[in-house]
Design a protein around this motif. Structure first.
Motif, mmCIF file in Angstrom:
data_model
loop_
_atom_site.group_PDB
_atom_site.id
_atom_site.type_symbol
_atom_site.label_atom_id
_atom_site.label_comp_id
_atom_site.label_asym_id
_atom_site.label_seq_id
_atom_site.Cartn_x
_atom_site.Cartn_y
_atom_site.Cartn_z
ATOM 1 N N UNK A 36 0.810 -1.214 0.000
ATOM 2 C CA UNK A 36 0.000 0.000 0.000
ATOM 3 C C UNK A 36 0.849 1.272 0.000
ATOM 4 N N UNK A 37 2.041 1.232 0.581
ATOM 5 C CA UNK A 37 2.927 2.405 0.552
ATOM 6 C C UNK A 37 3.371 2.717 -0.877
ATOM 7 N N UNK A 38 3.665 1.654 -1.641
ATOM 8 C CA UNK A 38 4.081 1.838 -3.030
ATOM 9 C C UNK A 38 2.935 2.393 -3.852
ATOM 10 N N UNK A 39 1.720 1.859 -3.644
ATOM 11 C CA UNK A 39 0.552 2.346 -4.375
ATOM 12 C C UNK A 39 0.335 3.829 -4.088
ATOM 13 N N UNK A 40 0.373 4.196 -2.819
ATOM 14 C CA UNK A 40 0.142 5.591 -2.430
ATOM 15 C C UNK A 40 1.155 6.521 -3.084
ATOM 16 N N UNK A 41 2.420 6.104 -3.097
ATOM 17 C CA UNK A 41 3.478 6.942 -3.662
ATOM 18 C C UNK A 41 3.356 7.061 -5.176
ATOM 19 N N UNK A 42 3.101 5.927 -5.837
ATOM 20 C CA UNK A 42 3.107 5.901 -7.302
ATOM 21 C C UNK A 42 1.904 6.617 -7.917
ATOM 22 N N UNK A 43 0.743 6.557 -7.243
ATOM 23 C CA UNK A 43 -0.436 7.199 -7.838
ATOM 24 C C UNK A 43 -0.738 8.549 -7.189
ATOM 25 N N UNK A 44 0.104 8.935 -6.211
ATOM 26 C CA UNK A 44 -0.075 10.235 -5.573
ATOM 27 C C UNK A 44 -1.327 10.314 -4.725
ATOM 28 N N UNK A 45 -1.488 9.323 -3.850
ATOM 29 C CA UNK A 45 -2.686 9.260 -3.019
ATOM 30 C C UNK A 45 -2.296 9.180 -1.545
ATOM 31 N N UNK A 46 -3.151 9.679 -0.690
ATOM 32 C CA UNK A 46 -2.905 9.637 0.745
ATOM 33 C C UNK A 46 -2.977 8.188 1.244
ATOM 34 N N UNK A 57 2.608 -4.001 -9.429
ATOM 35 C CA UNK A 57 2.689 -5.427 -9.118
ATOM 36 C C UNK A 57 4.124 -5.905 -8.980
ATOM 37 N N UNK A 58 4.980 -5.485 -9.908
ATOM 38 C CA UNK A 58 6.390 -5.903 -9.874
ATOM 39 C C UNK A 58 7.111 -5.345 -8.647
ATOM 40 N N UNK A 59 6.896 -4.072 -8.365
ATOM 41 C CA UNK A 59 7.548 -3.458 -7.201
ATOM 42 C C UNK A 59 7.065 -4.087 -5.906
ATOM 43 N N UNK A 60 5.760 -4.376 -5.842
ATOM 44 C CA UNK A 60 5.203 -4.976 -4.635
ATOM 45 C C UNK A 60 5.721 -6.396 -4.441
ATOM 46 N N UNK A 61 5.808 -7.140 -5.537
ATOM 47 C CA UNK A 61 6.311 -8.512 -5.451
ATOM 48 C C UNK A 61 7.753 -8.522 -4.962
ATOM 49 N N UNK A 62 8.539 -7.577 -5.460
ATOM 50 C CA UNK A 62 9.934 -7.466 -5.025
ATOM 51 C C UNK A 62 9.998 -7.095 -3.546
ATOM 52 N N UNK A 63 9.140 -6.165 -3.138
ATOM 53 C CA UNK A 63 9.127 -5.762 -1.727
ATOM 54 C C UNK A 63 8.784 -6.940 -0.829
ATOM 55 N N UNK A 64 7.734 -7.666 -1.166
ATOM 56 C CA UNK A 64 7.306 -8.769 -0.322
ATOM 57 C C UNK A 64 8.293 -9.920 -0.320
ATOM 58 N N UNK A 65 9.000 -10.105 -1.418
ATOM 59 C CA UNK A 65 10.004 -11.178 -1.451
ATOM 60 C C UNK A 65 11.216 -10.830 -0.583
ATOM 61 N N UNK A 66 11.473 -9.527 -0.433
ATOM 62 C CA UNK A 66 12.601 -9.089 0.396
ATOM 63 C C UNK A 66 12.200 -8.831 1.847
ATOM 64 N N UNK A 67 10.889 -8.716 2.074
ATOM 65 C CA UNK A 67 10.383 -8.440 3.421
ATOM 66 C C UNK A 67 9.251 -9.407 3.726
ATOM 67 N N UNK A 68 9.612 -10.604 4.133
ATOM 68 C CA UNK A 68 8.598 -11.626 4.399
ATOM 69 C C UNK A 68 7.829 -11.321 5.669
#
Length: 391
Positions: free
Chosen positions: A326-336, A380-391
């Motif tokens: 959700x942090x990536x989504x907020x940053x990428x689409x410019x949402x609170x 999706x790609x950024x989130x997948x990378x984040x979750x793979x590095x932060x289990x």
């Protein structure tokens, strides 16, 4: 279930070594439950053969962890036990609320058919002096479906993998599979839980190891130096984190909140904990049914609307099948971020793979829909990378 991502070599080694130790020092384990002798289990990082007259050594766990055998098994923590959960108490209570709202249909179905299966499981747990709440592990594993088969090949009410089941003494063949037999599989599953507890000495860690296999749990303990689930949680697979939380929620609901299953919600002002009033103020009679609602066990829950009319007008829903950070989504689409979090209050359940559907209806502002769709693959790609590095 015992997840396919585990390293089977280490899992089998863990079980085999524990079984050998158990047989070699059976009196010591008997003393652990009956408190006849002041002995201590000392756990080390590498397997060591115990010599006569020396303390029992267990495999593959960081030192030092001393288990006082006189204390027997610890209890299974339930929602509302602030003395156990501490600062996580409100978080656990909130998770239980969300879990009931999402799974009340399944929980209700289990509740209706649980009398006979729970009786069988309770008998075995009682024989081994193990906490009765452990039976709810079979609920989150299979919803008490004896013929359940997972995508990874785990079978039966306890969702045992074939190799693990055989190591625990079950027959698994083309013609016969003991994993589908409630009585036999319960004996095997409780044996495995005993083994895990003898190594980990905490039921939340045991539930985690039951799901992922012991290796990820041991690795997380080694990384943190802690044997507290909340300390090692972020280093466990996301599914395993969710599995432990789902177990806490299910056990808490069946033990203390079963009257709310049919309602599909827990009143907003309900106070968790054994000392609290079981009938909170927010539980009120529906119009015209005051007399009936006053009877024990009859409740109607008043719920506030989750979104205002203005919010609904400005809300777009996008179906996703993989969790987005959700942090990536907020940053990428410019949402609170706070807005996204409030509009998707049960999103954590989807992240932890405890959501009732394989998709999630993610809510975003309408004016961000176009940019969201443009960046969906990137998100999706950024989130997948984040979750793979932060289990």
């Amino acid at each position: 279930m015992i997840h396919p991502r585990l390293n089977y070599y280490f899992t089998l080694k863990f079980i085999l070594y524990s079984l050998v130790i158990t047989m070699a020092v059976a009196p010591a384990f008997a003393q652990q439950r009956t408190a006849h002798k002041n002995d201590t289990v000392i756990i080390h990082t590498t397997p060591t053969v115990a010599k006569p007259g020396t303390p029992l050594l267990a495999a593959n766990l960081p030192a030092p962890l001393n288990i006082d055998s006189r204390k027997g098994y610890s209890h299974v923590p339930l929602a509302g036990e602030k003395s156990y959960f501490g600062e996580k108490n409100d978080y656990v209570n909130d998770f239980v609320r969300k879990y009931l709202e999402l799974h009340y249909n399944t929980l209700g179905s289990v509740q209706n058919k649980s009398l006979s299966p729970f009786s069988v499981i309770d008998d075995e747990l009682d024989k081994k002096k193990m906490p009765k709440e452990l039976k709810y592990l079979a609920v989150i594993e299979s919803a008490l479906n004896f013929n359940a088969v997972s995508h990874a090949g785990a079978v039966g009410p306890w969702q045992l993998m074939e190799t693990t089941a055989r190591m625990l003494g079950l027959t698994v063949s083309r013609k016969h599979d003991d994993r589908r037999d409630l009585y036999k599989s319960t004996i095997a599953a409780t044996k495995y839980l005993e083994i895990l507890y003898s190594q980990l000495n905490d039921w939340l860690l045991v539930i985690a190891a039951y799901n992922s296999g012991p290796t990820p749990v041991l690795r997380a303990i080694d990384l943190t130096g802690s044997h507290n689930f909340w300390d090692i949680k972020q280093y466990l697979p996301r599914e395993t984190q969710g599995h432990v939380l789902a177990f806490i929620a299910t056990a808490s609901i069946f033990e203390n909140l079963s009257k709310f299953i049919s309602l599909g919600s827990i009143p907003v002002d309900f106070k968790f904990g054994k000392e609290e009033d079981p009938v909170p103020a927010a539980v009120a009679a529906a119009p015209g049914t005051a007399k009936d609602a006053a009877k024990p066990g009859n409740y109607v829950v008043k719920k506030a609307a989750p979104y205002s009319d203005d919010e609904l007008k400005n809300m777009a829903i996008v179906r996703i099948t993989e969790p987005l950070y959700i942090d990536i989504v907020a940053q990428e689409i410019g949402c609170d971020k706070k807005l996204l979090t409030r509009w998707n209050t049960d999103y954590e359940m989807f992240i932890y793979n405890t959501y009732p559907t394989p998709f999630y209806n993610f809510r975003i502002p309408k004016d961000k829909l176009e940019i969201f769709l443009q960046k969906k693959d990137q998100l999706g790609k950024k989130s997948k990378l984040y979750y793979s590095n932060n289990k």
